[in-house]
Motif scaffolding. Structure first.
Motif, mmCIF file in Angstrom:
data_model
loop_
_atom_site.group_PDB
_atom_site.id
_atom_site.type_symbol
_atom_site.label_atom_id
_atom_site.label_comp_id
_atom_site.label_asym_id
_atom_site.label_seq_id
_atom_site.Cartn_x
_atom_site.Cartn_y
_atom_site.Cartn_z
ATOM 1 N N ARG A 72 11.077 5.384 2.538
ATOM 2 C CA ARG A 72 10.264 6.146 2.158
ATOM 3 C C ARG A 72 10.050 6.168 0.616
ATOM 4 N N GLY A 73 9.388 6.964 -0.088
ATOM 5 C CA GLY A 73 9.210 7.637 -1.628
ATOM 6 C C GLY A 73 9.603 6.455 -2.443
ATOM 7 N N ILE A 74 10.476 6.917 -3.182
ATOM 8 C CA ILE A 74 10.927 5.870 -4.236
ATOM 9 C C ILE A 74 11.398 4.674 -4.012
ATOM 10 N N GLY A 75 12.350 4.644 -2.940
ATOM 11 C CA GLY A 75 12.797 3.314 -2.475
ATOM 12 C C GLY A 75 11.983 2.465 -1.833
ATOM 13 N N PHE A 119 10.030 14.621 -12.139
ATOM 14 C CA PHE A 119 9.476 15.134 -10.543
ATOM 15 C C PHE A 119 8.486 14.028 -10.436
ATOM 16 N N ILE A 120 8.951 13.424 -9.029
ATOM 17 C CA ILE A 120 8.120 12.180 -8.593
ATOM 18 C C ILE A 120 7.627 12.729 -7.193
ATOM 19 N N ALA A 121 6.210 12.467 -6.946
ATOM 20 C CA ALA A 121 5.525 12.603 -5.794
ATOM 21 C C ALA A 121 5.970 12.141 -4.629
ATOM 22 N N THR A 122 6.941 12.579 -3.877
ATOM 23 C CA THR A 122 7.504 12.043 -2.654
ATOM 24 C C THR A 122 7.656 13.251 -1.594
ATOM 25 N N ASP A 123 8.042 12.818 -0.514
ATOM 26 C CA ASP A 123 8.383 13.903 0.416
ATOM 27 C C ASP A 123 9.289 14.890 0.035
ATOM 28 N N MET A 124 10.366 14.296 -0.831
ATOM 29 C CA MET A 124 11.537 15.084 -1.213
ATOM 30 C C MET A 124 10.886 16.425 -2.361
#
Ligand code: NAP
Length: 244
Positions: A14-17, A188-193
């Protein structure tokens, strides 16, 4: 098989990964997708990579568990005789925010372990082959929280600062062997985190006036893993819209 270039991305479901994995697959790597427990998200990432013409494998393990890491990577080696991992992106991470006076010991240890166990056990396992090959790329996903410190994140800032310190030290150990080690520090990056955060309020303090996208982090990681970045090592590069 032996000529395939493998890139291992932790927390790639998910996300950045996930974005980093998709980008490295586009760059020609066969991407090893690590994740913890979200198999459906990891399978979706693998399917997206394959639909785009790339190649990926799933390799679940808990980056906070040294024995699990060793077992998974030893099994990978056995199944890929003659091959080795030439790119490692230590990306998996968690946050458990809270002011220090209220922070429970589990929140301290879980955040630290998730970052530092994986950093040690995975890097320690894959580094010898990179050194022998005189070629390798390690990118550690830190945070501006580990550079500047953010209130409510003493555990997370400490974990990311550890990652940055190790990046700088290791880069000096292996530079002569043509292995580069860098850290990327997202804001701040738009992910689930960050889904639970108040973006409208927080973006008032971001010079760019918005959260970043995972693809904007992945673009830098792709460059750092390229041949063109061979002379860049031991650096901490922010992708933070001017924060930090
Ligand atoms: P995310 O959306 O919450 O995704 C986390 C990923 O890490 C998932 O793939 C998850 O796997 C995996 N993961 C979590 N714990 C794990 C464990 N113990 N073992 C193996 N995999 C594990 O997070 P993100 O926002 O993409 O963040 C990625 C990295 O960027 C983290 O290191 C984070 O600290 C850093 N970062 C993020 C931001 C931001 O604003 N988002 C800012 C600065 C730095 P499952 O799907 O199986 O749970």
């Amino acid at each position: 098989m032996v000529n395939t270039a493998y890139a291992l991305v932790t927390g790639a479901s998910r996300g950045i990964g996930r974005s980093i994995a998709e980008r490295l697959a586009r760059d020609g790597y066969t991407v090893i997708l690590n994740y913890h427990s979200n198999t459906s998200a990891a399978e979706a990432t693998k399917a997206a990579i394959e639909a785009a013409g790339g190649s990926a494998e799933l390799l679940p393990f808990d980056v906070a568990d040294g024995k699990a890491i060793e077992a998974a990577l030893t099994a990978w080696d056995a199944a890929h005789e003659g091959a080795h991992i030439s790119v490692l992106v230590n990306n998996a991470g968690i946050r458990r925010d809270g002011l220090m006076v209220f922070m429970g010991e589990d929140d301290w240890h879980d955040v630290l372990h998730t970052t530092t166990e994986g950093l040690y056990y995975i890097t320690h396992h894959v580094l010898p082959a990179m050194v022998r090959a005189r070629k390798g790329r390690i990118v550690n996903i830190a945070s501006i929280s580990g550079v500047s410190g953010l209130p409510g994140q003493a555990n997370y800032s400490a974990a990311k600062a550890a990652l940055i310190g190790a990046t700088k030290a290791l880069s000096k150990e292996v530079a002569v062997r043509k292995v580069t080690v860098n850290a990327v520090a997202p804001g701040f990056i738009a992910t689930d985190m960050t889904a639970d955060l108040d973006e409208a309020e927080l973006k008032k303090n971001i010079p760019a006036g918005r959260f970043g996208q995972p693809e904007e982090v992945a673009a830098l990681v792709s460059f750092l893993c390229s041949d063109e970045a061979a002379y860049i090592t031991g650096q901490v590069i922010a992708v933070a819209g001017g924060m930090g």
